[in-house]
Design a protein around this motif. Structure first.
Motif, PDB file in Angstrom:
ATOM      1  N   GLU A  67       0.826  -1.204   0.000  1.00  0.00           N
ATOM      2  CA  GLU A  67       0.000   0.000   0.000  1.00  0.00           C
ATOM      3  C   GLU A  67       0.866   1.263   0.000  1.00  0.00           C
ATOM      4  OE1 GLU A  67      -2.316   0.306   3.553  1.00  0.00           O
ATOM      5  OE2 GLU A  67      -0.636  -0.193   4.863  1.00  0.00           O
ATOM      6  N   ASN A  68       0.375   2.305  -0.673  1.00  0.00           N
ATOM      7  CA  ASN A  68       1.041   3.612  -0.712  1.00  0.00           C
ATOM      8  C   ASN A  68       2.521   3.493  -1.059  1.00  0.00           C
ATOM      9  OD1 ASN A  68      -1.313   5.008  -0.029  1.00  0.00           O
ATOM     10  ND2 ASN A  68      -0.960   4.701   2.155  1.00  0.00           N
ATOM     11  N   SER A  69       2.783   2.849  -2.171  1.00  0.00           N
ATOM     12  CA  SER A  69       4.176   2.616  -2.547  1.00  0.00           C
ATOM     13  C   SER A  69       4.351   2.754  -4.052  1.00  0.00           C
ATOM     14  CB  SER A  69       4.636   1.225  -2.097  1.00  0.00           C
ATOM     15  OG  SER A  69       4.108   0.230  -2.958  1.00  0.00           O
ATOM     16  N   ARG A  70       5.603   2.538  -4.474  1.00  0.00           N
ATOM     17  CA  ARG A  70       5.937   2.607  -5.889  1.00  0.00           C
ATOM     18  C   ARG A  70       5.182   1.562  -6.718  1.00  0.00           C
ATOM     19  NH1 ARG A  70      10.282   4.311  -2.983  1.00  0.00           N
ATOM     20  NH2 ARG A  70      11.957   5.541  -3.964  1.00  0.00           N
ATOM     21  N   SER A  71       4.698   0.520  -6.108  1.00  0.00           N
ATOM     22  CA  SER A  71       4.059  -0.541  -6.886  1.00  0.00           C
ATOM     23  C   SER A  71       2.739  -0.096  -7.511  1.00  0.00           C
ATOM     24  CB  SER A  71       3.850  -1.801  -6.042  1.00  0.00           C
ATOM     25  OG  SER A  71       3.051  -1.545  -4.919  1.00  0.00           O
ATOM     26  N   HIS A  72       2.187   1.030  -7.049  1.00  0.00           N
ATOM     27  CA  HIS A  72       1.011   1.577  -7.734  1.00  0.00           C
ATOM     28  C   HIS A  72       1.308   1.788  -9.209  1.00  0.00           C
ATOM     29  CE1 HIS A  72      -2.351   4.215  -8.771  1.00  0.00           C
ATOM     30  NE2 HIS A  72      -1.450   5.018  -9.290  1.00  0.00           N
ATOM     31  N   ARG A  73       2.544   2.175  -9.518  1.00  0.00           N
ATOM     32  CA  ARG A  73       2.898   2.450 -10.910  1.00  0.00           C
ATOM     33  C   ARG A  73       2.781   1.197 -11.774  1.00  0.00           C
ATOM     34  NH1 ARG A  73       8.399   5.964  -9.921  1.00  0.00           N
ATOM     35  NH2 ARG A  73       8.946   4.074  -8.779  1.00  0.00           N
ATOM     36  N   VAL A  74       3.082   0.042 -11.201  1.00  0.00           N
ATOM     37  CA  VAL A  74       2.982  -1.205 -11.966  1.00  0.00           C
ATOM     38  C   VAL A  74       1.519  -1.546 -12.246  1.00  0.00           C
ATOM     39  CG1 VAL A  74       3.514  -3.672 -11.961  1.00  0.00           C
ATOM     40  CG2 VAL A  74       5.170  -2.028 -11.043  1.00  0.00           C
ATOM     41  N   LEU A  75       0.671  -1.383 -11.235  1.00  0.00           N
ATOM     42  CA  LEU A  75      -0.767  -1.604 -11.458  1.00  0.00           C
ATOM     43  C   LEU A  75      -1.285  -0.674 -12.544  1.00  0.00           C
ATOM     44  CD1 LEU A  75      -2.104  -1.843  -7.765  1.00  0.00           C
ATOM     45  CD2 LEU A  75      -1.085  -3.639  -9.181  1.00  0.00           C
ATOM     46  N   TRP A  76      -0.880   0.580 -12.455  1.00  0.00           N
ATOM     47  CA  TRP A  76      -1.340   1.586 -13.417  1.00  0.00           C
ATOM     48  C   TRP A  76      -0.875   1.229 -14.833  1.00  0.00           C
ATOM     49  CZ3 TRP A  76       0.782   7.288 -13.202  1.00  0.00           C
ATOM     50  CH2 TRP A  76       0.161   8.066 -14.202  1.00  0.00           C
ATOM     51  N   LEU A  77       0.390   0.849 -14.986  1.00  0.00           N
ATOM     52  CA  LEU A  77       0.893   0.476 -16.307  1.00  0.00           C
ATOM     53  C   LEU A  77       0.108  -0.701 -16.882  1.00  0.00           C
ATOM     54  CD1 LEU A  77       2.991   0.642 -18.603  1.00  0.00           C
ATOM     55  CD2 LEU A  77       4.438  -0.892 -17.253  1.00  0.00           C
ATOM     56  N   LEU A  78      -0.131  -1.721 -16.071  1.00  0.00           N
ATOM     57  CA  LEU A  78      -0.882  -2.882 -16.552  1.00  0.00           C
ATOM     58  C   LEU A  78      -2.296  -2.492 -16.959  1.00  0.00           C
ATOM     59  CD1 LEU A  78       0.411  -5.458 -13.934  1.00  0.00           C
ATOM     60  CD2 LEU A  78       0.856  -5.533 -16.402  1.00  0.00           C
ATOM     61  N   GLU A  79      -2.895  -1.561 -16.222  1.00  0.00           N
ATOM     62  CA  GLU A  79      -4.232  -1.078 -16.594  1.00  0.00           C
ATOM     63  C   GLU A  79      -4.178  -0.310 -17.911  1.00  0.00           C
ATOM     64  OE1 GLU A  79      -7.117  -1.644 -15.373  1.00  0.00           O
ATOM     65  OE2 GLU A  79      -6.667  -2.602 -13.465  1.00  0.00           O
ATOM     66  N   GLU A  80      -3.160   0.513 -18.109  1.00  0.00           N
ATOM     67  CA  GLU A  80      -3.029   1.262 -19.365  1.00  0.00           C
ATOM     68  C   GLU A  80      -2.872   0.315 -20.545  1.00  0.00           C
ATOM     69  OE1 GLU A  80      -3.212   4.456 -20.081  1.00  0.00           O
ATOM     70  OE2 GLU A  80      -2.951   5.537 -18.174  1.00  0.00           O
ATOM     71  N   MET A  81      -2.149  -0.790 -20.343  1.00  0.00           N
ATOM     72  CA  MET A  81      -1.885  -1.728 -21.432  1.00  0.00           C
ATOM     73  C   MET A  81      -2.995  -2.750 -21.616  1.00  0.00           C
ATOM     74  SD  MET A  81       2.244  -2.417 -21.218  1.00  0.00           S
ATOM     75  CE  MET A  81       2.140  -3.372 -19.715  1.00  0.00           C
ATOM     76  N   GLY A  82      -3.904  -2.831 -20.653  1.00  0.00           N
ATOM     77  CA  GLY A  82      -4.976  -3.814 -20.744  1.00  0.00           C
ATOM     78  C   GLY A  82      -4.503  -5.238 -20.526  1.00  0.00           C
ATOM     79  N   VAL A  83      -3.432  -5.390 -19.738  1.00  0.00           N
ATOM     80  CA  VAL A  83      -2.883  -6.720 -19.452  1.00  0.00           C
ATOM     81  C   VAL A  83      -3.514  -7.238 -18.160  1.00  0.00           C
ATOM     82  CG1 VAL A  83      -0.789  -7.995 -18.847  1.00  0.00           C
ATOM     83  CG2 VAL A  83      -0.713  -6.221 -20.620  1.00  0.00           C
ATOM     84  N   PRO A  84      -4.093  -8.436 -18.175  1.00  0.00           N
ATOM     85  CA  PRO A  84      -4.696  -8.972 -16.941  1.00  0.00           C
ATOM     86  C   PRO A  84      -3.631  -9.301 -15.902  1.00  0.00           C
ATOM     87  CG  PRO A  84      -4.728 -10.613 -18.683  1.00  0.00           C
ATOM     88  CD  PRO A  84      -4.266  -9.342 -19.316  1.00  0.00           C
ATOM     89  N   TYR A  85      -3.996  -9.132 -14.638  1.00  0.00           N
ATOM     90  CA  TYR A  85      -3.044  -9.389 -13.556  1.00  0.00           C
ATOM     91  C   TYR A  85      -3.805  -9.676 -12.274  1.00  0.00           C
ATOM     92  CZ  TYR A  85      -4.065  -4.548 -12.179  1.00  0.00           C
ATOM     93  OH  TYR A  85      -4.691  -3.372 -11.801  1.00  0.00           O
ATOM     94  N   GLU A  86      -3.082 -10.274 -11.344  1.00  0.00           N
ATOM     95  CA  GLU A  86      -3.619 -10.546 -10.000  1.00  0.00           C
ATOM     96  C   GLU A  86      -2.840  -9.697  -9.003  1.00  0.00           C
ATOM     97  OE1 GLU A  86      -3.641 -14.232  -6.761  1.00  0.00           O
ATOM     98  OE2 GLU A  86      -3.297 -14.644  -8.897  1.00  0.00           O
ATOM     99  N   VAL A  87      -3.521  -9.182  -7.996  1.00  0.00           N
ATOM    100  CA  VAL A  87      -2.865  -8.372  -6.973  1.00  0.00           C
ATOM    101  C   VAL A  87      -2.832  -9.136  -5.657  1.00  0.00           C
ATOM    102  CG1 VAL A  87      -2.831  -6.170  -5.743  1.00  0.00           C
ATOM    103  CG2 VAL A  87      -3.771  -6.281  -8.040  1.00  0.00           C
ATOM    104  N   LYS A  88      -1.651  -9.184  -5.047  1.00  0.00           N
ATOM    105  CA  LYS A  88      -1.523  -9.672  -3.684  1.00  0.00           C
ATOM    106  C   LYS A  88      -1.161  -8.475  -2.809  1.00  0.00           C
ATOM    107  CE  LYS A  88      -0.678 -14.523  -4.513  1.00  0.00           C
ATOM    108  NZ  LYS A  88       0.059 -15.741  -4.100  1.00  0.00           N
ATOM    109  N   HIS A  89      -2.014  -8.164  -1.859  1.00  0.00           N
ATOM    110  CA  HIS A  89      -1.902  -6.942  -1.073  1.00  0.00           C
ATOM    111  C   HIS A  89      -1.060  -7.148   0.188  1.00  0.00           C
ATOM    112  CE1 HIS A  89      -5.011  -4.663  -3.318  1.00  0.00           C
ATOM    113  NE2 HIS A  89      -5.509  -5.870  -3.542  1.00  0.00           N
ATOM    114  N   TYR A  90      -0.294  -6.099   0.513  1.00  0.00           N
ATOM    115  CA  TYR A  90       0.502  -6.081   1.739  1.00  0.00           C
ATOM    116  C   TYR A  90       0.318  -4.720   2.406  1.00  0.00           C
ATOM    117  CZ  TYR A  90       2.831 -10.073  -0.436  1.00  0.00           C
ATOM    118  OH  TYR A  90       3.096 -11.270  -1.039  1.00  0.00           O
TER     119      TYR A  90
END
Length: 223
Positions: free
Chosen positions: A8-31
């Motif tokens: 949460e509240n970290s640099r990894s938001h950028r990875v989620l955002w990039l995958l959303e921009e590209m339309g690539v499916p992904y799974e999130v494991k939260h910490y």
């Protein structure tokens, strides 16, 4: 399916955002961060030895570091248009800002965060002394460097809408974190209108909002 180990509240938001921009499916494991130290939980060390986020798992590949992860995902999904064509002026700008984010922008922001927390951590008898040392270090080192970086970024956005030109790219995703951090703890405000307008533009992107829905708000730690 790509798995994103998301703190949460970290640099990894950028990875989620990039995958959303590209339309690539992904799974999130939260910490969740430790509420006292604000550090990542020990469970992340089971994924990567440094116990930091972001980390992605893509089949046999386990990859950390936001910059490396973004480059890896963009290279795997070249049709997404998240990078300019190679050997163009825009591609050179793209490379520069993709690496400027962590190589030049984040170090003084991290130093300021550490110093500002040091100023309030000691017991009362020595706190004023430590606070005075922190002020001097900020005045001499971090504040001038932060101002230089912000001025450079402001000037670059005077050249084009986005950091690599007139088209949004993964470099903008990578640059988002230091700019958000600058607004939270380094004095970024309306005195630099292009950067403030840039923040508004990225926050309005549908993919950014979807990433927030899946991973929570992208709020860098504040001192």
């Amino acid at each position: 399916m790509i798995i994103v180990h998301h703190l949460e509240n970290s640099r990894s938001h950028r990875v989620l955002w990039l995958l959303e921009e590209m339309g690539v499916p992904y799974e999130v494991k939260h910490y969740a961060r430790d509420r006292l130290t604000m550090l990542a939980p020990p469970a992340l060390r089971a994924v990567h030895p440094l116990g930091k986020s972001p980390v992605i798992v893509d089949g046999d590949v386990t990859l950390a570091e936001s910059g490396a992860t973004i480059e890896y995902l963009v290279e795997k999904n070249t049709a997404s248009g998240m990078a300019p064509a190679r050997e163009t002026a825009e591609w050179v700008r793209y490379l520069y800002w993709l690496h400027f984010a962590e190589g030049s922008a984040m170090p003084p922001l991290l130093l300021k965060l550490v110093l500002d927390r040091m100023a309030t951590a000691p017991p009362w008898p020595i706190r004023p002394i430590v606070a005075a040392v922190v002020r001097r270090a900020n005045d001499r080192v971090t504040t001038p460097r932060l101002a230089e970086n912000l001025d450079l970024m402001e000037a670059e956005l005077g050249r084009s809408t986005w950091f690599a030109g007139d088209a949004f790219s993964a470099a903008d995703i990578q640059m988002s974190y230091p700019i958000e951090a600058s607004a939270r703890r380094a004095g970024l405000d309306q005195r630099r209108p292009k950067l403030m307008a840039y923040l508004e533009r990225i926050r309005e992107r549908p993919a950014f909002r979807r990433a927030v829905e899946r991973g929570g708000a992208a709020m860098p730690p504040k001192a």
